[in-house]
Scaffold this active site. Structure first.
Site, PDB file in Angstrom:
ATOM      1  N   HIS A   1       0.821  -1.211   0.000  1.00  0.00           N
ATOM      2  CA  HIS A   1       0.000   0.000   0.000  1.00  0.00           C
ATOM      3  C   HIS A   1       0.854   1.260   0.000  1.00  0.00           C
ATOM      4  CE1 HIS A   1      -3.506  -2.457   0.749  1.00  0.00           C
ATOM      5  NE2 HIS A   1      -2.944  -2.965   1.828  1.00  0.00           N
TER       6      HIS A   1
ATOM      7  N   HIS B   1       5.315   6.636   6.885  1.00  0.00           N
ATOM      8  CA  HIS B   1       4.985   6.151   5.542  1.00  0.00           C
ATOM      9  C   HIS B   1       4.556   7.324   4.671  1.00  0.00           C
ATOM     10  CE1 HIS B   1       1.081   6.088   7.668  1.00  0.00           C
ATOM     11  NE2 HIS B   1       0.660   6.572   6.513  1.00  0.00           N
TER      12      HIS B   1
ATOM     13  N   HIS C   1       2.250   9.033   1.196  1.00  0.00           N
ATOM     14  CA  HIS C   1       1.116   9.015   0.268  1.00  0.00           C
ATOM     15  C   HIS C   1       1.433   9.883  -0.939  1.00  0.00           C
ATOM     16  CE1 HIS C   1      -1.625   7.121   3.188  1.00  0.00           C
ATOM     17  NE2 HIS C   1      -0.950   7.829   4.093  1.00  0.00           N
TER      18      HIS C   1
ATOM     19  N   HIS D   1       3.533  10.674   6.728  1.00  0.00           N
ATOM     20  CA  HIS D   1       2.810  10.476   7.986  1.00  0.00           C
ATOM     21  C   HIS D   1       3.716   9.797   9.014  1.00  0.00           C
ATOM     22  CE1 HIS D   1      -1.405  10.613   5.935  1.00  0.00           C
ATOM     23  NE2 HIS D   1      -0.940  11.812   6.231  1.00  0.00           N
TER      24      HIS D   1
ATOM     25  N   THR E   1      -6.428   6.775   7.744  1.00  0.00           N
ATOM     26  CA  THR E   1      -6.892   7.019   6.369  1.00  0.00           C
ATOM     27  C   THR E   1      -6.881   5.739   5.534  1.00  0.00           C
ATOM     28  OG1 THR E   1      -4.712   7.606   5.491  1.00  0.00           O
ATOM     29  CG2 THR E   1      -6.021   9.394   6.472  1.00  0.00           C
ATOM     30  N   THR E   2      -6.660   4.600   6.195  1.00  0.00           N
ATOM     31  CA  THR E   2      -6.737   3.293   5.546  1.00  0.00           C
ATOM     32  C   THR E   2      -7.632   2.404   6.412  1.00  0.00           C
ATOM     33  OG1 THR E   2      -4.770   2.534   6.753  1.00  0.00           O
ATOM     34  CG2 THR E   2      -4.408   3.441   4.544  1.00  0.00           C
TER      35      THR E   2
HETATM   36 ZN    ZN Z   1      -0.931   7.719   6.079  1.00  0.00          ZN
END
Ligand code: ZN
Length: 224
Positions: free
Chosen positions: A62, A87, A89, A106, A174-175
């Site tokens: 992801h 991580h 995005h 993040h 957000t996941t």
């Molecule tokens: Zn995130």
């Protein structure tokens, strides 16, 4: 549970994929949101004391994620949190006045006492190269697989702007499972990273951002 950023398992379907992720569609404090309409207020300073290295780096299917050992802390307003992982995005998940940024980092922290999370967001813009980000993209595994040892030159502090003014609001992961347990702290200053490094990340993850969610009359506070 299989989920993705498009198609049959995409963001609009996350709430139907699994009983545990119903809050993705039914929740009232979902993230990300547009931070544009913020109330200027007195917010406590962010006291960041992170170690200079990460333990591991993983391509988890992801995103690219770095995990940290104990001892990296974030404190504000009498609460203390420990850095778990970082991580990325692409593009950014949070918007400012309807506009997104090329990427968002993040930094996920867990509250030592309560178990709630504080996620520090840093918006990344194209500009001069950033040593930390360059090292991450040059060492990231090109396909999903197990975590490997992180390059010792990857210092998370290198992704922090000097100014630590921030937006703050109550939100969610957000996941999936989109749990509403996150104190969001998004820095108002962006960091520059090289266009070529963004392009390199994009070859692995061209789009891994959840669309902006309804704010449902939540307040977004801004420290300056
Ligand atoms: Zn995130």
């Amino acid at each position: 549970m299989h989920w993705s950023y498009e198609g049959a398992a995409g963001p609009a379907k996350w709430g139907d994929l699994d009983a545990a992720s119903k809050v993705c569609s039914l929740g009232s404090q979902q993230s990300p949101i547009d931070l544009g309409v913020a109330l200027k207020s007195q917010l406590p300073p962010l006291v960041i004391a992170w170690n200079k290295t990460a333990n591991t780096i993983i391509n988890n299917g992801h995103t690219i994620q770095l995990d940290f050992g104990p001892g990296s802390t974030l404190a504000f307003g009498g609460d203390s949190y420990t850095l778990l992982q970082l991580h990325f995005h692409r593009p950014s998940e949070h918007l400012i006045d309807g506009k997104n940024f090329p990427m968002e980092a993040h930094f996920v922290h867990r509250n030592a006492a309560g178990g709630g999370l504080a996620v520090l967001g840093v918006l990344l813009a194209a500009g001069k190269p950033n040593e930390t980000f360059s090292k991450i993209v040059s060492t990231m595994p090109s396909s999903p697989g197990p975590a490997i040892k992180a390059d010792p030159a990857i210092d998370p502090n290198g992704l922090l702007p000097t100014q630590r003014n921030y937006y703050r609001y109550a939100g969610s992961l957000t996941t999936p499972p989109c749990s509403e347990i996150v104190e969001w702290l998004v820095l108002t200053d962006t960091m520059e990273v090289a266009d070529t490094d963004i392009a390199q990340f994009t070859t692995l993850y061209p789009m891994n951002a959840r669309p902006a969610q309804k704010d449902n009359r939540r307040y977004v506070l801004r420290s300056s």
